[in-house]
Design an enzyme around this catalytic site. Structure first.
Site, PDB file in Angstrom:
ATOM      1  N   ARG A  79      -3.462  21.089  -9.862  1.00 30.15           N
ATOM      2  CA  ARG A  79      -2.356  21.883  -9.303  1.00 30.15           C
ATOM      3  C   ARG A  79      -1.153  20.987  -9.020  1.00 30.15           C
ATOM      4  NH1 ARG A  79      -2.230  22.250  -4.172  1.00 30.15           N
ATOM      5  NH2 ARG A  79      -4.418  22.766  -3.888  1.00 30.15           N
ATOM      6  N   TYR A 131      18.701  40.165 -13.616  1.00 28.68           N
ATOM      7  CA  TYR A 131      17.375  40.596 -14.070  1.00 28.68           C
ATOM      8  C   TYR A 131      16.673  41.410 -12.961  1.00 28.68           C
ATOM      9  CZ  TYR A 131      12.499  40.335 -15.505  1.00 28.68           C
ATOM     10  OH  TYR A 131      11.210  40.660 -15.845  1.00 28.68           O
TER      11      TYR A 131
HETATM   12  C1  LIG Z   1      11.789  37.959 -18.086  1.00 30.84           C
HETATM   13  C2  LIG Z   1      12.882  37.418 -17.297  1.00 30.84           C
HETATM   14  C3  LIG Z   1      12.663  36.837 -16.025  1.00 30.84           C
HETATM   15  C4  LIG Z   1      11.296  36.836 -15.352  1.00 30.84           C
HETATM   16  O1  LIG Z   1      10.385  36.039 -16.039  1.00 30.84           O
HETATM   17  P1  LIG Z   1       8.809  36.340 -16.100  1.00 30.84           P
HETATM   18  O2  LIG Z   1       8.284  35.235 -16.946  1.00 30.84           O
HETATM   19  O3  LIG Z   1       8.635  37.710 -16.709  1.00 30.84           O
HETATM   20  O4  LIG Z   1       8.313  36.313 -14.694  1.00 30.84           O
HETATM   21  C5  LIG Z   1      13.742  36.296 -15.360  1.00 30.84           C
HETATM   22  N1  LIG Z   1      14.995  36.332 -15.892  1.00 30.84           N
HETATM   23  C6  LIG Z   1      15.234  36.885 -17.096  1.00 30.84           C
HETATM   24  C7  LIG Z   1      16.635  36.891 -17.624  1.00 30.84           C
HETATM   25  C8  LIG Z   1      14.197  37.451 -17.837  1.00 30.84           C
HETATM   26  O5  LIG Z   1      14.465  38.017 -19.017  1.00 30.84           O
END
Ligand SMILES: *Cc1c(COP(=O)(O)O)cnc(C)c1O
Length: 445
Positions: A79, A131
């Site tokens: 970890r 996002y």
């Molecule tokens: C998908 C995405 C995230 C989140 O990432 P995960 O790996 O799904 O947790 C954050 N920012 C953007 C722009 C994304 O497209």
């Protein structure tokens, strides 16, 4: 957690790999690792000194033997540090021109850990159409657990208006400015150096305000936010960095050692770390990033131009097209290597700018039937959320990725039922264009 660099090049940082021991092949050759693909292929993949293996083995061990108490080869417990995670962290840090990389079990875990490094009761200024998962973390988690409040600000548009909006939002409690560019799904381009200069010159802003750019949509091939003045760049590795739709993972890269130490402490304390296998797969995907991004970009540009010429399409949103309001900012902000890789005629001024294209059908935005017909008539594009993989995906943001955004916000952001988002994959461009043509025709458009 600081792990000392060791002879097999498994130090925690990009700089430690270059500065590390002279027995280290990578140490000898680091100066030759200049170009993007050379770094992507070699940093973190130094031949194994024990076996000569050209590709790092998957190191599944959860713990590491010590020669004497506290006398170890750079790893104690997986970890806290793992050779495969380390390899990936060093590679991405190098591609983002950072000295430190920190990988996590998802992009969302990067966001959560960054927020956890902020003081309780502080304030965040975020781009407005951030996002969805980031919006959710700011408004439903950071508020409840840390008393952090967030102001959402439109950061694109006329320079004077951006200036006014950002200046008004910053307070003396502001600890973090969060930029995502281009945004999703309407691909607004944010002028990163402009935002940086507004934050740095603001009379109320502490010099410690951190500026983060979520670079998931562009990847380091097209955009290097640390070079534009950001303090930290983050990615959902799930998308372009891994690129094959088979890993969920995230990463942050930065040059600020003090903040990186704090984030590494939280990475170990919270423990949202990626598995060795996921780290290994992501490093494998990363090696072809430049080839993939070039192809995603060229194909997305061709598809954007095709859709632009189609009578049933009201608007095509692609920052590489001169018709996009953020085209000039995109031109300034895109990396030189990405601009010069595009050798096709530049007469129109268009250039590849990532692999995401959005477009609106020329129909009533409150009627989802036409888009539904188009989406269900496609043969190559897969109807799915997510993006950045080798396969082309298509979706209706109003009912899928952005279905939980309030109707009035969706209307304000231009996310009607006629807005379709495409993640252009690596199939033959001509097949993709033909697929769109036949699906639009099948929908009577
Ligand atoms: C998908 C995405 C995230 C989140 O990432 P995960 O790996 O799904 O947790 C954050 N920012 C953007 C722009 C994304 O497209």
């Amino acid at each position: 957690m600081t792990v000392p660099a060791v002879a097999n090049g498994s130090g925690h940082t990009a700089s430690s790999s270059t500065a590390s021991s002279s027995q280290n092949d990578a140490g000898h050759h680091a100066a030759a690792f200049q170009g993007f693909s050379t770094k992507a292929i070699h940093i973190g993949s130094e031949p194994n000194p024990a076996t000569g293996a050209v590709i790092p083995p998957i190191s599944l061990s959860s713990t590491f033997a010590q020669d004497g108490i506290g006398n170890h080869k750079g790893y104690e417990y997986s970890r806290s540090g793992n050779p495969n995670r380390d390899s990936f962290e060093r590679a991405v840090a190098a591609l983002e021109n950072g000295t430190r990389g920190l990988a996590f079990s998802s992009g969302s875990a990067v966001t959560a850990t960054i927020l956890n490094s902020m003081p309780a009761g502080s304030h965040v200024v975020s781009v407005n159409d951030v996002y969805g998962g980031t919006y959710r973390y700011f408004t439903k988690v950071a508020t409840a657990s840390q008393g952090i409040t967030t102001s959402f600000v439109q950061m694109d548009g006329a320079k004077d208006e951006v200036k006014e909006r950002v200046n008004q939002a910053i307070r003396k409690e502001t600890s973090l400015v969060w930029i995502e560019t281009p945004t999703n799904p309407t691909l607004r381009v944010i002028d990163v150096p402009l935002i940086v200069s507004l934050v740095r010159s603001h009379p109320l802003a502490s010099p410690d305000v951190k500026i983060v750019v979520d670079n998931t949509f562009m990847s380091p091939w097209f955009q290097n936010p640390l070079d534009l003045g950001a303090d930290l760049v983050m990615h959902s590795v799930t998308k372009y960095l891994n690129g094959h739709s088979d890993v969920v993972m995230g990463i942050a890269a930065l040059n600020d050692d003090e903040w990186a130490d704090r984030l590494a402490f939280l990475q170990n304390s919270i423990g949202a770390v990626p598995s060795p296998f996921d780290s290994w797969l992501a490093l494998r995907g990363l090696k072809t990033l430049s080839l993939r991004m070039k192809a995603h970009g060229e194909s997305a540009l061709a598809i954007a131009q095709y859709l632009d010429s189609h009578p049933a399409i009201e608007t095509v949103i692609y920052p590489g097209l001169p018709s996009h309001p953020g085209h000039e900012v995109a031109r300034r902000q895109v990396t030189k290597r990405a601009r010069s890789a595009h050798t096709a005629s530049t007469e129109s001024g268009a250039f590849p700018y990532g692999g995401m294209v959005s477009f609106r059908l020329k129909v009533d935005p409150s009627d989802d039937a036409p888009a539904d017909k188009v989406l269900s008539s496609l043969r190559i594009f897969t109807l799915a959320e997510s993006l950045g993989g080798v396969e082309s995906l298509i979706e209706l943001p109003s009912k899928m990725t952005h279905g939980s955004v309030a109707l009035e916000d969706r209307i304000r952001l231009g996310i009607g039922h006629n807005l379709i988002r495409v993640s252009v994959g690596l199939e033959e461009t001509s097949d993709l264009i033909e697929d769109l043509r036949q699906a639009l025709a099948a929908a009577g458009l």
